[in-house]
Design a protein around this motif. Structure first.
Motif, mmCIF file in Angstrom:
data_model
loop_
_atom_site.group_PDB
_atom_site.id
_atom_site.type_symbol
_atom_site.label_atom_id
_atom_site.label_comp_id
_atom_site.label_asym_id
_atom_site.label_seq_id
_atom_site.Cartn_x
_atom_site.Cartn_y
_atom_site.Cartn_z
ATOM 1 N N LEU A 96 0.832 -1.204 0.000
ATOM 2 C CA LEU A 96 0.000 0.000 0.000
ATOM 3 C C LEU A 96 0.869 1.258 0.000
ATOM 4 C CD1 LEU A 96 -2.863 -1.005 2.477
ATOM 5 C CD2 LEU A 96 -3.005 -0.752 0.001
ATOM 6 N N CYS A 97 1.961 1.225 0.755
ATOM 7 C CA CYS A 97 2.879 2.372 0.773
ATOM 8 C C CYS A 97 3.549 2.552 -0.591
ATOM 9 C CB CYS A 97 3.938 2.186 1.861
ATOM 10 S SG CYS A 97 3.280 2.194 3.552
ATOM 11 N N LEU A 98 4.017 1.434 -1.154
ATOM 12 C CA LEU A 98 4.669 1.499 -2.465
ATOM 13 C C LEU A 98 3.716 1.967 -3.558
ATOM 14 C CD1 LEU A 98 6.937 -1.694 -2.682
ATOM 15 C CD2 LEU A 98 7.670 0.700 -2.782
ATOM 16 N N SER A 99 2.443 1.600 -3.428
ATOM 17 C CA SER A 99 1.472 1.991 -4.455
ATOM 18 C C SER A 99 1.299 3.503 -4.513
ATOM 19 C CB SER A 99 0.129 1.304 -4.215
ATOM 20 O OG SER A 99 -0.480 1.764 -3.019
ATOM 21 N N PHE A 100 1.426 4.183 -3.350
ATOM 22 C CA PHE A 100 1.356 5.640 -3.347
ATOM 23 C C PHE A 100 2.599 6.238 -4.007
ATOM 24 C CE2 PHE A 100 -1.738 4.854 0.091
ATOM 25 C CZ PHE A 100 -2.766 5.691 -0.336
ATOM 26 N N VAL A 101 3.761 5.654 -3.701
ATOM 27 C CA VAL A 101 5.000 6.103 -4.353
ATOM 28 C C VAL A 101 4.896 5.898 -5.864
ATOM 29 C CG1 VAL A 101 7.489 5.724 -4.554
ATOM 30 C CG2 VAL A 101 6.383 5.592 -2.308
ATOM 31 N N GLU A 102 4.358 4.724 -6.243
ATOM 32 C CA GLU A 102 4.172 4.427 -7.666
ATOM 33 C C GLU A 102 3.260 5.455 -8.313
ATOM 34 O OE1 GLU A 102 2.763 0.597 -10.384
ATOM 35 O OE2 GLU A 102 1.749 1.043 -8.489
ATOM 36 N N GLY A 103 2.202 5.836 -7.609
ATOM 37 C CA GLY A 103 1.263 6.811 -8.160
ATOM 38 C C GLY A 103 1.923 8.146 -8.454
ATOM 39 N N PHE A 104 2.749 8.633 -7.525
ATOM 40 C CA PHE A 104 3.454 9.899 -7.741
ATOM 41 C C PHE A 104 4.436 9.784 -8.903
ATOM 42 C CE2 PHE A 104 2.306 10.645 -3.187
ATOM 43 C CZ PHE A 104 1.538 11.795 -3.407
ATOM 44 N N MET A 105 5.081 8.624 -9.010
ATOM 45 C CA MET A 105 6.005 8.416 -10.123
ATOM 46 C C MET A 105 5.266 8.386 -11.458
ATOM 47 S SD MET A 105 9.039 5.803 -9.064
ATOM 48 C CE MET A 105 10.499 6.491 -8.257
ATOM 49 N N GLU A 106 4.067 7.803 -11.453
ATOM 50 C CA GLU A 106 3.274 7.756 -12.675
ATOM 51 C C GLU A 106 2.938 9.165 -13.145
ATOM 52 O OE1 GLU A 106 2.898 5.259 -14.392
ATOM 53 O OE2 GLU A 106 2.546 3.448 -13.238
ATOM 54 N N ILE A 107 2.611 10.033 -12.192
ATOM 55 C CA ILE A 107 2.292 11.416 -12.537
ATOM 56 C C ILE A 107 3.502 12.083 -13.193
ATOM 57 C CG2 ILE A 107 1.719 13.694 -11.602
ATOM 58 C CD1 ILE A 107 0.114 12.241 -9.423
ATOM 59 N N GLY A 108 4.690 11.824 -12.618
ATOM 60 C CA GLY A 108 5.911 12.374 -13.189
ATOM 61 C C GLY A 108 6.216 11.803 -14.559
ATOM 62 N N PHE A 109 5.878 10.525 -14.748
ATOM 63 C CA PHE A 109 6.112 9.870 -16.039
ATOM 64 C C PHE A 109 5.194 10.449 -17.113
ATOM 65 C CE2 PHE A 109 5.029 5.845 -18.597
ATOM 66 C CZ PHE A 109 5.984 6.134 -19.557
ATOM 67 N N TYR A 110 3.918 10.644 -16.740
ATOM 68 C CA TYR A 110 2.954 11.134 -17.715
ATOM 69 C C TYR A 110 3.117 12.632 -17.994
ATOM 70 C CZ TYR A 110 0.719 6.685 -16.616
ATOM 71 O OH TYR A 110 0.464 5.357 -16.417
ATOM 72 N N ASP A 111 3.630 13.363 -17.012
ATOM 73 C CA ASP A 111 3.806 14.801 -17.185
ATOM 74 C C ASP A 111 5.207 15.181 -16.719
ATOM 75 O OD1 ASP A 111 3.694 17.546 -17.331
ATOM 76 O OD2 ASP A 111 1.778 17.740 -16.278
ATOM 77 N N GLU A 112 6.144 15.209 -17.634
ATOM 78 C CA GLU A 112 7.545 15.452 -17.308
ATOM 79 C C GLU A 112 7.777 16.858 -16.777
ATOM 80 O OE1 GLU A 112 9.905 14.522 -20.682
ATOM 81 O OE2 GLU A 112 9.480 12.361 -20.609
ATOM 82 N N SER A 113 6.825 17.768 -17.014
ATOM 83 C CA SER A 113 6.982 19.134 -16.508
ATOM 84 C C SER A 113 6.848 19.193 -14.988
ATOM 85 C CB SER A 113 5.935 20.065 -17.144
ATOM 86 O OG SER A 113 4.615 19.692 -16.747
ATOM 87 N N ILE A 114 6.219 18.145 -14.420
ATOM 88 C CA ILE A 114 6.027 18.106 -12.966
ATOM 89 C C ILE A 114 7.239 17.507 -12.276
ATOM 90 C CG2 ILE A 114 4.627 17.151 -11.090
ATOM 91 C CD1 ILE A 114 2.251 17.221 -12.956
ATOM 92 N N SER A 115 7.756 16.416 -12.830
ATOM 93 C CA SER A 115 8.881 15.717 -12.192
ATOM 94 C C SER A 115 9.653 14.921 -13.224
ATOM 95 C CB SER A 115 8.345 14.782 -11.098
ATOM 96 O OG SER A 115 9.395 14.049 -10.520
ATOM 97 N N ASP A 116 10.953 14.832 -13.012
ATOM 98 C CA ASP A 116 11.826 14.056 -13.895
ATOM 99 C C ASP A 116 12.173 12.749 -13.188
ATOM 100 O OD1 ASP A 116 13.478 13.225 -15.890
ATOM 101 O OD2 ASP A 116 15.181 14.471 -15.270
ATOM 102 N N ILE A 117 11.613 11.634 -13.668
ATOM 103 C CA ILE A 117 11.789 10.333 -13.027
ATOM 104 C C ILE A 117 12.902 9.550 -13.722
ATOM 105 C CG2 ILE A 117 10.646 8.179 -12.377
ATOM 106 C CD1 ILE A 117 9.522 10.664 -11.028
#
Length: 275
Positions: A96-117
């Motif tokens: 459950l903890c990792l799934s939240f981390v994964e979710g934030f990474m997904e956001i960065g993956f889909y929108d590179e302007s937010i975060s560089d993964i």
């Protein structure tokens, strides 16, 4: 393992009627292996299966406290899985903890302007999710096995297969970009929606054996599945998914607690604890 009382009684009634296992299964349309596993206490038979057997053995079904017998048998069957269920619960929290981390990474993956993964971090989190998800959901395969519930077993294994294929595909898309983000999201939403519909239905159908908690968990699973399948409701479905998986985690802890009660008092309160 001590033979559960229900299987022992069926065996004694069969012998009292002078029937072999082969003769009994022929009369009640079962296979020999199923009867052998019931009498040996390896599975928890469904109510209609027991009723069919008792009708052939001329035992009054209404006089048998089947619900209590099934609860006792389920407790015994799950006791041998206790160690794995403990790890399933612990690793479920990690998942459950990792799934939240994964979710934030997904956001960065889909929108590179937010975060560089970075590819390494993305891959490690995805692999961690695969492993923790598999252990967490395999707990419900074991519960399904104890219940002799093929639907629950298949649903749990189907979800494990989905997370494996999906996350490996995500990593491949991250490095190669062979699918568009839109296509990837739609595919994942629909496929996982089907999986959650199946698993949610399996839980809902197990209310009698696993109590009210199973029904509530099942409802959240079905709502989550419908949201994902619709695609347009996938974002709200992420919230119901979180509740669904938290309830699944609670269910494992309740199963563990019910077995502790059974071991300490000599009686099973499985259904009562889960209700």
């Amino acid at each position: 393992m001590k033979q559960p009382e229900l299987g022992h009684k069926i065996q004694n009634w069969r012998k009292a009627q002078g029937l072999t296992q082969e003769e009994l299964v022929e009369k009640c349309n079962l296979n020999v292996r199923t009867l052998q596993r019931i009498e040996a206490g390896e599975v928890l038979p469904r109510s209609y299966t027991v009723k069919s057997i008792l009708e052939v053995l001329k035992v009054d079904f209404s006089e048998l406290n089947l619900k209590e017998e099934q609860k006792n048998q389920l407790s015994v069957l799950l006791e041998s899985k206790r160690s794995f269920l403990k790890w399933g619960a612990i690793i479920g929290i990690i998942y459950l903890c990792l799934s939240f981390v994964e979710g934030f990474m997904e956001i960065g993956f889909y929108d590179e302007s937010i975060s560089d993964i970075s590819g390494l971090n993305y891959s490690l989190v995805k692999i961690g999710v695969i492993l923790s998800f598999a252990v967490f959901y395999y707990s419900f395969f074991l519960i399904g096995k104890a219940l002799n519930d093929d639907f629950l077993k298949i649903s749990a294994l189907f979800m494990i297969a989905l997370i494996l294929i999906s996350n490996i595909n995500d990593i491949a898309v991250f490095y190669s970009g062979y699918l568009s983000v839109e296509t990837l999201l739609i595919m994942r939403s629909v496929i996982f929606g089907i999986g959650y519909l199946l698993l949610g239905t399996a839980f809902a159908l197990r209310q009698k054996s696993l109590g009210t908690l199973s029904l509530v968990t099942g409802i959240f699973g079905i709502v989550t599945g419908l949201g994902f399948v619709s695609v347009i409701m996938a974002i709200p479905a992420l919230f119901t998914l979180t509740v669904f998986e938290i309830l699944m985690l609670v269910m494992i802890f309740k199963v563990l607690n019910s077995n502790e009660v059974s071991a300490g008092k000599g009686t099973d309160q499985f259904s009562a604890v889960l209700s």
